[in-house]
Design a protein around this motif. Structure first.
Motif, PDB file in Angstrom:
ATOM      1  N   LEU A  47      -6.226  14.680  61.629  1.00  0.00           N
ATOM      2  CA  LEU A  47      -5.565  14.614  62.943  1.00  0.00           C
ATOM      3  C   LEU A  47      -4.194  13.923  62.849  1.00  0.00           C
ATOM      4  O   LEU A  47      -3.452  13.885  63.817  1.00  0.00           O
ATOM      5  N   GLY A  48      -3.919  13.350  61.676  1.00  0.00           N
ATOM      6  CA  GLY A  48      -2.591  12.772  61.463  1.00  0.00           C
ATOM      7  C   GLY A  48      -2.491  11.289  61.766  1.00  0.00           C
ATOM      8  O   GLY A  48      -1.388  10.779  61.986  1.00  0.00           O
ATOM      9  N   VAL A  49      -3.614  10.581  61.779  1.00  0.00           N
ATOM     10  CA  VAL A  49      -3.539   9.116  61.964  1.00  0.00           C
ATOM     11  C   VAL A  49      -3.069   8.512  60.646  1.00  0.00           C
ATOM     12  O   VAL A  49      -3.750   8.643  59.638  1.00  0.00           O
ATOM     13  N   PRO A  50      -1.901   7.858  60.631  1.00  0.00           N
ATOM     14  CA  PRO A  50      -1.442   7.297  59.359  1.00  0.00           C
ATOM     15  C   PRO A  50      -2.127   5.971  59.037  1.00  0.00           C
ATOM     16  O   PRO A  50      -2.591   5.273  59.945  1.00  0.00           O
ATOM     17  N   MET A  51      -2.169   5.641  57.755  1.00  0.00           N
ATOM     18  CA  MET A  51      -2.662   4.335  57.315  1.00  0.00           C
ATOM     19  C   MET A  51      -1.718   3.286  57.902  1.00  0.00           C
ATOM     20  O   MET A  51      -0.498   3.475  57.879  1.00  0.00           O
ATOM     21  N   GLN A  57      -0.319   1.225  69.726  1.00  0.00           N
ATOM     22  CA  GLN A  57       0.627   2.333  69.851  1.00  0.00           C
ATOM     23  C   GLN A  57      -0.078   3.690  69.753  1.00  0.00           C
ATOM     24  O   GLN A  57       0.452   4.698  70.169  1.00  0.00           O
ATOM     25  N   PHE A  58      -1.266   3.690  69.153  1.00  0.00           N
ATOM     26  CA  PHE A  58      -1.976   4.953  68.950  1.00  0.00           C
ATOM     27  C   PHE A  58      -3.151   5.137  69.915  1.00  0.00           C
ATOM     28  O   PHE A  58      -3.895   6.083  69.809  1.00  0.00           O
ATOM     29  N   GLN A  59      -3.279   4.183  70.853  1.00  0.00           N
ATOM     30  CA  GLN A  59      -4.417   4.197  71.751  1.00  0.00           C
ATOM     31  C   GLN A  59      -4.585   5.542  72.447  1.00  0.00           C
ATOM     32  O   GLN A  59      -5.686   6.092  72.524  1.00  0.00           O
ATOM     33  N   GLU A  60      -3.490   6.099  72.919  1.00  0.00           N
ATOM     34  CA  GLU A  60      -3.551   7.357  73.656  1.00  0.00           C
ATOM     35  C   GLU A  60      -4.065   8.482  72.753  1.00  0.00           C
ATOM     36  O   GLU A  60      -4.913   9.273  73.153  1.00  0.00           O
ATOM     37  N   MET A  61      -3.554   8.482  71.543  1.00  0.00           N
ATOM     38  CA  MET A  61      -3.977   9.518  70.598  1.00  0.00           C
ATOM     39  C   MET A  61      -5.467   9.400  70.285  1.00  0.00           C
ATOM     40  O   MET A  61      -6.182  10.391  70.211  1.00  0.00           O
ATOM     41  N   PHE A  62      -5.939   8.158  70.142  1.00  0.00           N
ATOM     42  CA  PHE A  62      -7.363   7.940  69.879  1.00  0.00           C
ATOM     43  C   PHE A  62      -8.195   8.536  71.017  1.00  0.00           C
ATOM     44  O   PHE A  62      -9.179   9.240  70.796  1.00  0.00           O
TER      45      PHE A  62
END
Length: 421
Positions: A47-51, A57-62
DNA sequence: TCTGGGGTCCTAGGGCGA
DNA sequence: TCTGTCGCCCTAGGACCC
């Protein structure tokens, strides 16, 4: 031959072991304080979650992608790791536990062995007994075993998570495939330098001359080159060797200004270092204490300082190390800064039984008995229950861990429940 | 508002004694 | 006694790993 056994997406896999409903579901595991992403399942990677993704900042994507988010649960991962390592040690005569999720196995004088069969056996036993999926790479050197493991993982469907470099042809093929930045021991800096002179793959790297590598890089990279050429230069490391440095460092949940808060934190870190020293039967002769403000807050004044305090005698007493650490802290603390991180590192470590007593100053012998009693109590009634008075008695320091899974395997109260209808 | 923690090894360069 | 050189030791900092 060396084998490198590596657990796939280890932390994410641990979370799945007791939650089979999460199979096929994207998972990420966050760092201490729920700061950033430190482990991802394959689905989350896709899904493109980077290390290192910053969690908030990624809460919405989660949420949008229904990614399951976990706080790191080191009690669970440590226990699962011990189980895996214990199983692995039954296979090869020698094992080096390299990290929480990987181990080298040495198959020396095992020519009679069919490595493919052996690898299959290891995989079957570990998966069946722990539920943790693994990949295995076999090769004549540790660095090549790392590369083989990478291939096993990358082409898991074709290789079934097992790859063996046992011929010259396979070695060359692997090196030509392996990007130089993915070679074990070549990081971002070196790969950038190598890229600039046209070295793109591990194979290109082996085509450089020994002289050049040694002169322009260092003996470390020269050894690496030999390893890639199939000449073993790295041996199995003795993991029972005592550590040279021991550190306890933490970021805080907020920024803190007050000396009293830092004193409490530093003395708790010092006690933790002392306990780790006692566990490996060592003493330290120097202690480093450091303080940092939050480097991400460009709007605030920045300050970062460390100090090394030499102890007058070797010690592993929580009381003494705490005392010296506080002396150091007093020297580097400055008012009016907002501190975000502090730590204690004990250094110049010597064995407990080789204490050299000084003529004038010595460790208080009463501490030895006190520390033994403290360690014993903490072992029986739960770690960190018995503390020194200067520690956080009045308040509890809690890491931000909003999505912590239960300690399924180490705490009876949190053991898995099976519900029947 | 919020950005991890814990290690190892090597090299360069300075201090210092022979 | 002064000066230059060599080699050893120590430390800081950089690079890497998970």
């Amino acid at each position: 031959m060396f084998a490198l056994v590596d657990c796939n997406n280890f932390y994410a896999s641990c979370e799945r072991v007791f939650r089979p409903d999460l199979n096929g579901v994207p998972i990420v595991v966050l760092s201490n304080n729920d700061g950033c992403v430190i482990a991802r399942s394959n689905e989350a990677k896709k899904l493109g979650v980077p290390m290192g993704a910053v969690a908030y900042q990624f809460q919405e994507m989660f949420t949008q992608n229904n990614i399951q988010v976990f706080s790191s649960n080191y009690a669970l991962y440590g226990d699962m790791s011990a189980r895996v390592m214990n199983l692995l040690s039954q296979f090869a005569p020698e094992i080096e536990v390299y990290s929480i999720d990987e181990a080298f196995l040495l198959y020396d004088k095992c020519d009679y062995l069919n490595l493919a069969d052996e690898a299959l056996k290891i995989k079957k036993v570990v998966t069946k007994s722990t539920g943790i999926p693994i990949s295995i790479g076999f090769a004549p050197t540790k660095t090549l075993a790392k590369a083989a493991n990478k291939i096993a993982k990358k082409f898991a469907e074709r290789t079934n998570g097992i790859y063996i470099i046992d011929t010259e042809e396979k070695r060359i093929k692997a090196l030509k495939w392996l990007p130089v930045e993915d070679v074990w021991g070549i990081g971002r800096r070196l790969s950038k330098r190598l890229f600039e002179i046209g070295v793109k793959t591990a194979y290109d790297f082996t085509q450089l001359s020994d002289d050049w590598v040694k002169k322009k890089m260092s003996v470390v990279e020269l050894r690496l080159k030999h390893e890639l050429e199939g000449k073993p230069t790295l041996e199995m490391a003795d993991t029972a060797v005592a550590k040279q440095n021991i550190a306890t460092t933490r970021s805080f949940d907020h920024n803190y200004k007050e000396l009293a808060v830092l004193q409490e934190r530093v003395s708790t870190f010092a006690a933790s270092c002392a306990q780790k020293l006692r566990r490996q039967k060592s003493c330290c002769n120097a202690i480093m204490i450091f303080l940092h403000t939050n480097g991400h807050r460009k709007d605030l004044p920045q300050y970062s300082q460390n100090i090394v305090v030499k102890t007058p005698y070797p010690t592993n007493s929580s009381i003494e190390i705490g005392k010296f650490a506080l002396e150091g802290l007093a020297k580097i603390y400055k008012e009016n800064y907002y501190y975000k991180k502090a730590g204690v590192v004990v250094m110049d470590i010597t064995p407990e039984n080789r204490k050299q007593f000084s003529l004038f100053e010595n460790s208080n012998p009463k501490h030895l008995l006190l520390m033994q009693a403290m360690d014993k109590l903490n072992k029986t009634i739960g770690n960190q229950k018995v503390k020194l008075a200067r520690h956080d008695l009045g308040r509890t320091w809690k890491m931000k861990q909003e999505r912590l899974s239960p300690r399924f395997s180490t705490n009876l109260k949190e053991i898995i429940e099976v519900k029947t209808h």
